[in-house]
Design a protein around this motif. Structure first.
Motif, short mmCIF file in Angstrom:
data_model
loop_
_atom_site.label_atom_id
_atom_site.label_comp_id
_atom_site.label_asym_id
_atom_site.label_seq_id
_atom_site.Cartn_x
_atom_site.Cartn_y
_atom_site.Cartn_z
N GLN A 1 0.83 -1.21 0.00
CA GLN A 1 0.00 0.00 0.00
C GLN A 1 0.87 1.25 0.00
O GLN A 1 0.56 2.22 -0.72
N ASP B 1 2.41 1.76 -3.41
CA ASP B 1 1.38 2.15 -4.37
C ASP B 1 1.05 3.64 -4.25
O ASP B 1 1.04 4.38 -5.24
N MET B 2 0.78 4.10 -3.04
CA MET B 2 0.36 5.50 -2.88
C MET B 2 1.54 6.47 -3.01
O MET B 2 1.34 7.69 -3.13
N ARG C 1 -8.00 2.46 -12.20
CA ARG C 1 -8.63 2.38 -10.87
C ARG C 1 -8.87 0.95 -10.43
O ARG C 1 -9.34 0.71 -9.32
N LYS D 1 -12.26 3.78 -6.77
CA LYS D 1 -11.58 5.06 -6.95
C LYS D 1 -10.06 4.85 -6.94
O LYS D 1 -9.55 3.94 -6.28
N VAL E 1 -6.33 5.29 -5.90
CA VAL E 1 -5.70 5.62 -4.61
C VAL E 1 -4.95 6.94 -4.77
O VAL E 1 -4.12 7.08 -5.66
N TYR F 1 -2.35 9.99 -4.54
CA TYR F 1 -0.91 10.13 -4.34
C TYR F 1 -0.70 10.75 -2.96
O TYR F 1 -1.18 11.86 -2.68
N ASN F 2 0.01 10.06 -2.07
CA ASN F 2 0.16 10.54 -0.70
C ASN F 2 1.48 10.06 -0.11
O ASN F 2 1.54 9.06 0.62
N LEU G 1 -3.82 -5.74 -3.30
CA LEU G 1 -2.77 -5.11 -4.10
C LEU G 1 -1.61 -6.04 -4.51
O LEU G 1 -0.44 -5.71 -4.29
N SER H 1 -0.15 -3.01 -8.52
CA SER H 1 -0.51 -1.60 -8.43
C SER H 1 -0.96 -1.19 -9.83
O SER H 1 -0.14 -0.99 -10.73
#
Length: 530
Positions: free
Chosen positions: A307, A310-311, A331, A346, A348, A350-351, A487, A490
């Protein structure tokens, strides 16, 4: 009487002279890559399958342009009331190719169907034992368990018995891996102890016969003179001009060195759109470009690490830089253009801050990974090397060091199957039937993730057994939600497919799955003699 005979003789001479003077027509396709094999049962590569498509016919095919199922080597078929037994009436008088390496003594019949399916399904089949072949589709579709019997009912009648109902079965019979092979040719190769020759000197019933192959340069085909549908084999020669570099493909098109080319460089489109000699045909692609996580390699077996990785990827920036207007952020694991796509999912966001927090919570510090980048250009990833560099930079911002690795395409796939990678850029082009795309994540499939979730498998297996499409869509949506929660991939992008065709090419049609055929194509104006 003499006068009539004289006139007839003169007319015959004129027509013969005209035929001899007629220029040889050659259709030139600028291919994206070099095929690794000409045995469709032995590959899941779109490059390989496009190269074998002119040579082989299947029991069924899809109607040009619409995707509707229509007969091909099976003239008709029927389904039992319980939906588990299919009986196919085979077309009569279908000729196999006659070449310097094989001279058929009979027409296509039920023995060839049994040979084709025997190789695919039966590990004890003589040809399978002489040349072990494991079709990726047989694995991902579960055909070894699904198909319980392929039975010869007569010279031109076969029955296929399924263990359970499978709504995708007929659609899968249009796929390249089910192209009908010659049992007689197979027996000849076994007798000569040359079974591997089936990979490089193919024999089929298709509209074109294989002539020669120069790796990384050119594949040549000639028209099959005895093709059972002579009206669709409209050119004398078909040439695949192998042109890996996307910029070179565009230049060859502009220089009139190819008639058809798949474009993967969005920057080329404005210039080509202005060219009066070229037509651009474009549509959303049934494809998915993704980054596979190898769950055999800790700490990638931990969900929070996947995760975080991925983000940490700025997918919007990837699309803008690499695809331009020819792509969209993925998505889901199923293409957005598919009827099975779950629109509630939705992307994920970008963070990077949250990615760092997840890695810290997982106790992962200074993570070092290999990031494998495809050496080829595909509609779902026009520039994997640049994409890898952008992902490398994104991961560096969250404390993850990535070393970019690449190999020649065949070696790349071989090493992925062996699980040598940590993460790898890959993709898949599907068709309107979603079973094949969803099946890439089934237990035991070649997805490069080595992920296995029985709940996911149960959902896609139930979808295959459900004939009601709205119910099937719900089951495929369930599978997508499981995959997105876990996941193993990705999902990165869906590429828009654009094919450039020269104006004098007539009969080219792009299917709903982005596929196309070379039979049925001719020239509205005779091209120069080539």
């Amino acid at each position: 009487m003499i006068r009539i005979k004289t006139i007839w003789a003169l007319a015959l001479l004129v027509s013969t002279a005209a035929a001899l003077a007629a220029p040889t027509t050659t259709l030139r396709y600028c291919a994206q890559g070099s095929p690794q094999t000409f045995d469709p049962a032995n590959s899941d590569s779109g490059i390989d399958h496009l190269a074998t498509q002119p040579v082989f016919d299947g029991l069924l095919t899809t109607e040009r342009g619409s995707g509707r199922l229509v007969p091909e080597l099976a003239q008709s078929w029927s389904v039992s009331p319980d939906g588990r037994r299919y009986v196919f009436q085979l077309r009569r008088g279908v000729k196999f190719h006659s070449t310097p390496w094989f001279k058929p003594t009979r027409d296509f019949n039920a023995d060839d169907v049994l040979f084709t399916f025997g190789r695919l399904l039966n590990p004890k089949h003589p040809f399978q034992q002489a040349l072990p072949t494991l079709s990726p589709y047989v694995t991902s579709l579960g055909w070894a368990q699904l198909i319980t019997q392929v039975e010869r009912l007569g010279d031109h009648e076969v029955a296929i018995q399924l263990k359970q109902v499978d709504a995708s079965f007929l659609s899968m019979l249009t796929y390249a891996f089910t192209g009908m092979q010659s049992a007689e040719y197979g027996a000849q190769l076994l007798q000569q102890r040359k079974p591997a020759q089936i990979n490089r000197l193919p024999i089929g019933t298709g509209p074109f016969m294989f002539k020669s192959f120069q790796p990384d340069s050119v594949v040549r085909y000639v028209r099959h003179p005895a093709y059972f549908r002579p009206e669709v084999a409209r050119v004398d020669q078909l040439v695949f001009a192998i042109t890996v570099d996307r910029n070179v493909r565009t230049q060859r098109l502009l220089r009139d060195e190819c008639d058809i080319a798949v474009l993967s460089n969005p920057a080329d489109l404005p210039e080509l759109a202005k060219n009066p000699a070229i037509t651009l045909i474009s549509q959303p692609g049934l494809n998915i470009g993704f980054l596979a996580f190898n769950l055999k390699k800790p700490p990638l077996d931990r969900l929070e690490v996947r995760q975080a990785l991925d983000m940490a990827i700025d997918k919007a920036a990837l699309i803008k830089t690499i695809f331009g207007s020819s792509g969209e952020v993925a998505r889901s694991t199923v293409p957005a253009a598919s009827w099975a796509f779950d629109a509630s999912l939705k992307a994920v966001p970008y963070n990077p801050e949250q990615a760092r927090a997840l890695l810290k919570r997982a106790g992962v510090d200074k993570l070092q990974l290999t990031l494998w980048a495809m050496p080829v250009q595909r509609v779902y990833n026009p520039n994997a090397q640049l994409m890898a560099q952008m992902i490398q930079a994104d991961w560096a911002k969250v404390g993850v060091s990535a070393r970019i690795v690449s190999y020649e395409w065949g070696e790349y796939l071989k090493r992925l199957d062996a699980g040598e990678h940590d993460t790898a850029l890959l993709g898949w082009s599907g068709d309107p039937e979603p079973a094949d795309t969803a099946g890439q994540l089934a237990c035991g499939a070649s997805s490069a993730s080595f992920w296995c979730d029985p709940t996911y498998d149960a959902a896609i297996n139930q979808a295959r057994q459900t004939l009601d499409q709205p119910q099937r869509q719900q089951l495929y949506a369930k599978a997508q939600r499981i995959a997105m929660a876990q996941l193993p991939w990705s999902p990165l992008a869906h590429g828009r497919l654009t094919v450039a065709v020269r104006k004098n090419v007539a009969g080219f049609e792009l299917g709903p799955d982005g596929g196309f055929r070379f039979d049925g194509i001719s020239f509205s104006e005779p091209p120069p003699s080539r």
